[in-house]
Motif scaffolding. Structure first.
Motif: not given
Length: 340
Positions: A105-109, A111-115, A136-137, A141-143
């Motif tokens: 759910a976190i990765m889907e919500r 976005g693709s920049r999420t690591r 998750y960093d 979008d990096g925010e």
């Protein structure tokens, strides 16, 4: 109960902020003390201040008045760091599965920049390997940095979420680690050892459509435990994928076995379809597990195909249009059976 109905009850448990309104009977779910807040029936407590974040509100996320789906929200003084403690009673309790579905759910919500920068077992209240800790960093979008912890204690799942700006990453991690360290249980022996889900290749699966058997004499008994190892204690595999209009869901089973239970996790709040071998090896019985409730359906001659499971989730399979019985679980462990 088809997915469109059940998801409305418990959707996005860890990704949505609960309503700020307090129910009249919230005191039954939570007991505040001078320094802590306690999930009353679960016997799980947390200090009201964890480093920076402090308790701001508590209540029931769903199932109001039953104390089976409880939240406590914490905020830093400047409001930048938000943390939520969930103590809930899914009838299929598995910390490893809760972490797995929250990860999706976190990765889907976000976005693709999420690591994903951490995902491993962690201690709780000084007891090793009793939680899963995930970080998750670069989310949103990096925010944002967001972090989560998962604990299985007795019949309860504890989920912790902490989120804040990327530049406050250290505060986010301090909040998560402080909450994991600060958890206190009336019965420490209730903690389950847990670890992240592990996966391997699946045996070849029979994907033919199944038929609902004609046996209508299934008694309305208390549901038995689904026979599959939980909390990361054995390797799982993905048997197949179920695609609906709302998304794709994995069919999971124990690796190396073709005759065990099959589960289909649906969301990050404990909703699971389970196909468990029926008595005497005659087919597979369907049950749908939610927070505080299990719906019992009929027995299939084999595990339904992905197409059929998609129809079940969408409420379009005439074979499973009506549950045979419902088991409602109270916070104190009592179970009420209703035969339909």
């Amino acid at each position: 109960m088809p997915k469109r109905a059940l998801i409305m009850v418990s959707a996005a448990l860890c990704l949505a902020v609960p309503s700020l309104a307090r129910a009249a009977d919230d005191a039954e779910a939570w007991t505040p003390t001078e320094t802590a807040i306690r999930a009353t029936t679960a016997g799980i407590s947390l200090p009201q201040t964890i480093g920076g974040p402090s308790l701001t509100k508590s209540g029931e996320a769903s199932n109001g008045g039953r104390a089976v789906d409880n939240y406590a929200q914490f905020l830093s003084d400047d409001g930048a760091i938000q943390a939520t403690l969930y103590v809930y009673l899914p009838t299929y309790a598995d910390a490893s599965l809760a972490a797995y579905m929250t990860d999706k759910a976190i990765m889907e919500r976000f976005g693709s920049r999420t690591r994903r920068t951490a995902y491993a077992s962690a201690p709780v209240a000084g007891k090793a390997d009793s939680a899963i800790r995930a970080v998750y960093d670069d989310a949103a979008d990096g925010e944002l940095t967001t972090a989560a912890g998962f604990v299985h204690a007795g019949r309860w799942i504890v989920k912790i979420r902490v989120t804040g700006p990327t530049e406050r990453r250290a505060d986010v991690l301090a909040g998560l680690d402080g909450m994991l360290a600060g958890l206190a249980l009336d019965d420490p022996a209730a903690l389950h050892r847990t670890g992240p889900a592990r996966f391997d290749a699946c045996p070849a699966a029979d994907m033919r459509d199944a038929q609902l058997t004609k046996d209508a004499a299934t008694p309305a008994t208390i549901p038995q435990e689904v026979r599959i190892p939980r909390d990361g204690k054995d390797i799982l595999c993905v048997r197949g994928s179920v695609t609906t209009a709302d998304g794709s869901y994995d069919m999971l089973q124990q690796a190396g076995r073709s005759d065990g239970a099959i589960i289909v996790p649906v969301d990050d709040s404990g909703t699971v379809l389970a196909f468990d071998p029926a008595a005497a090896g005659k087919g597979y019985k369907l049950s749908i597990h939610m927070v505080g409730q299990t719906d019992l359906y009929g027995v299939y001659d084999r595990v339904p195909s992905p197409r059929q499971i998609a129809a079940i989730l969408d409420g379009k399979d005439p074979q499973t249009a009506q549950a045979e019985a419902t088991a409602a679980y109270a916070a104190n462990g009592a179970v009420t059976m209703v035969r339909h």
